[in-house]
Design an enzyme around this catalytic site. Sequence first.
Site, PDB file in Angstrom:
ATOM      1  N   LYS A  10      -4.037  -2.239  14.355  1.00  0.00           N
ATOM      2  CA  LYS A  10      -3.494  -1.181  15.192  1.00  0.00           C
ATOM      3  C   LYS A  10      -4.111  -1.217  16.580  1.00  0.00           C
ATOM      4  CE  LYS A  10      -4.166   0.875  11.517  1.00  0.00           C
ATOM      5  NZ  LYS A  10      -4.561   1.850  10.510  1.00  0.00           N
TER       6      LYS A  10
ATOM      7  N   SER B 157     -13.384   0.148   9.626  1.00  0.00           N
ATOM      8  CA  SER B 157     -12.570   0.349   8.414  1.00  0.00           C
ATOM      9  C   SER B 157     -13.063  -0.510   7.257  1.00  0.00           C
ATOM     10  CB  SER B 157     -11.114   0.003   8.721  1.00  0.00           C
ATOM     11  OG  SER B 157     -10.352   0.067   7.526  1.00  0.00           O
TER      12      SER B 157
ATOM     13  N   GLU C  82       0.861  -1.196   0.000  1.00  0.00           N
ATOM     14  CA  GLU C  82       0.000   0.000   0.000  1.00  0.00           C
ATOM     15  C   GLU C  82       0.896   1.245   0.000  1.00  0.00           C
ATOM     16  OE1 GLU C  82      -1.452   1.711   3.583  1.00  0.00           O
ATOM     17  OE2 GLU C  82      -1.040  -0.082   4.758  1.00  0.00           O
TER      18      GLU C  82
HETATM   19  N1  PSU Z   1      -1.095   1.039   9.433  1.00  0.00           N
HETATM   20  C1  PSU Z   1      -0.063   1.890   9.610  1.00  0.00           C
HETATM   21  N2  PSU Z   1      -0.113   3.103   9.033  1.00  0.00           N
HETATM   22  C2  PSU Z   1      -1.163   3.473   8.251  1.00  0.00           C
HETATM   23  C3  PSU Z   1      -2.267   2.587   8.063  1.00  0.00           C
HETATM   24  C4  PSU Z   1      -2.171   1.383   8.673  1.00  0.00           C
HETATM   25  O1  PSU Z   1       0.896   1.565  10.288  1.00  0.00           O
HETATM   26  O2  PSU Z   1      -1.132   4.573   7.735  1.00  0.00           O
HETATM   27  C5  PSU Z   1      -3.397   2.959   7.133  1.00  0.00           C
HETATM   28  C6  PSU Z   1      -3.598   1.789   6.177  1.00  0.00           C
HETATM   29  O3  PSU Z   1      -3.538   2.287   4.869  1.00  0.00           O
HETATM   30  C7  PSU Z   1      -4.985   1.287   6.504  1.00  0.00           C
HETATM   31  C8  PSU Z   1      -5.655   2.559   6.891  1.00  0.00           C
HETATM   32  O4  PSU Z   1      -5.587   0.619   5.423  1.00  0.00           O
HETATM   33  O5  PSU Z   1      -4.666   3.181   7.712  1.00  0.00           O
HETATM   34  C9  PSU Z   1      -6.967   2.354   7.598  1.00  0.00           C
HETATM   35  O6  PSU Z   1      -7.621   3.575   7.697  1.00  0.00           O
HETATM   36  P1  PSU Z   1      -9.145   3.645   8.193  1.00  0.00           P
HETATM   37  O7  PSU Z   1      -9.104   3.237   9.634  1.00  0.00           O
HETATM   38  O8  PSU Z   1      -9.548   5.070   8.007  1.00  0.00           O
HETATM   39  O9  PSU Z   1      -9.917   2.687   7.339  1.00  0.00           O
HETATM   40 MN    MN Z   2     -12.828   4.816   9.432  1.00  0.00          MN
END
Ligand code: PSU
Ligand code: MN
Length: 303
Positions: free
Chosen positions: A160, A141, A26
């Site tokens: 996370k 997510s 990604e």
């Molecule tokens: N893990 C990390 N850094 C990031 C992300 C995940 O260490 O920047 C990012 C990934 O791209 C993941 C996204 O898909 O955060 C998820 O965001 P959200 O919770 O808004 O869906």
């Molecule tokens: Mn979100």
Amino acid sequence: MTRFQIRIDDEVGEALARNRPVVALESTIFSHLGLPSPANLEALNRCISAIRRHGAVPAITVVLDGVARVGVDQSEWPLVCGPARKVGERELGTALAQRWKVGATTVSSSLLLAARAGIEVFSTGGIGGVHRNSEITGDISSDLGALAQHRVVTVCAGAKSFLDLPRTLEYLETLSVPVIGLGCDFFPEFTVHQGSLPIPARVDSVQQLADIVRANRSLGRTGGLLACVPVPEKDALQKNEIDQITNAALQNAAELGVVGSAVTPHVLKFIAEATNEGSVRANLALAENNASIAAQLATILTN
Ligand code: PSU
Ligand code: MN
């Protein structure tokens, strides 16, 4: 009529045509949204090197000048590591039609692009999941739905730790996504080595992981699979330390009224500052470690 195509890098396309191993990555993690500069460029370098060291071809997914890309040239790395708009799977079409200059792919949009290109293995840091207080905010997510939908294996260090991990695991079960721990009995907690929630299944080698991938395919399952690898112990953060900082980060986000897709970047930045970039070092180490496992898996799957 305008046609929107996914542009696959020459080296990546050739590797796929010859059934050589390819690992998708990604770009949010490498952009300003994921890691502070210059750690983001270091992360990119380490992930790419780890994949190549194991004989696989790296394929960074990103939107550049309105074109969805799978694999970029080294000369384009500065664009990937700069300011960007976050592109989840639902934003991808908009980013192409509106010709966004730099769109950083999340797990969900990367999985779509990897699947379309025919890449079987994707590596990231920690996936997005069910956020704490989701019963109030509804924040879940889109990574989770994408994991279920696309036929790609995601290698990660769990989810996370500022998320609601029990609900994240439950949600993955609801979506019927296999969750496999490599050498761990607990669901890894991103920058924390030792998790506390039992992992649904454990393997102790990449070969055994590949066996599970193949078994799922032979059953005709069309979705993805989540392979979880704990952060290397020497680079990990202590749970009690990170727990306190996480609570402070979430409180700060709430006080400032940060919502929606801005939550994850905000919390990551707060934690990086509060741990004096200890979280950043752990993030780099786990991203590199995942990339190397992903390359080994891709190699076995192409044999
Ligand atoms: N893990 C990390 N850094 C990031 C992300 C995940 O260490 O920047 C990012 C990934 O791209 C993941 C996204 O898909 O955060 C998820 O965001 P959200 O919770 O808004 O869906
Ligand atoms: Mn979100």
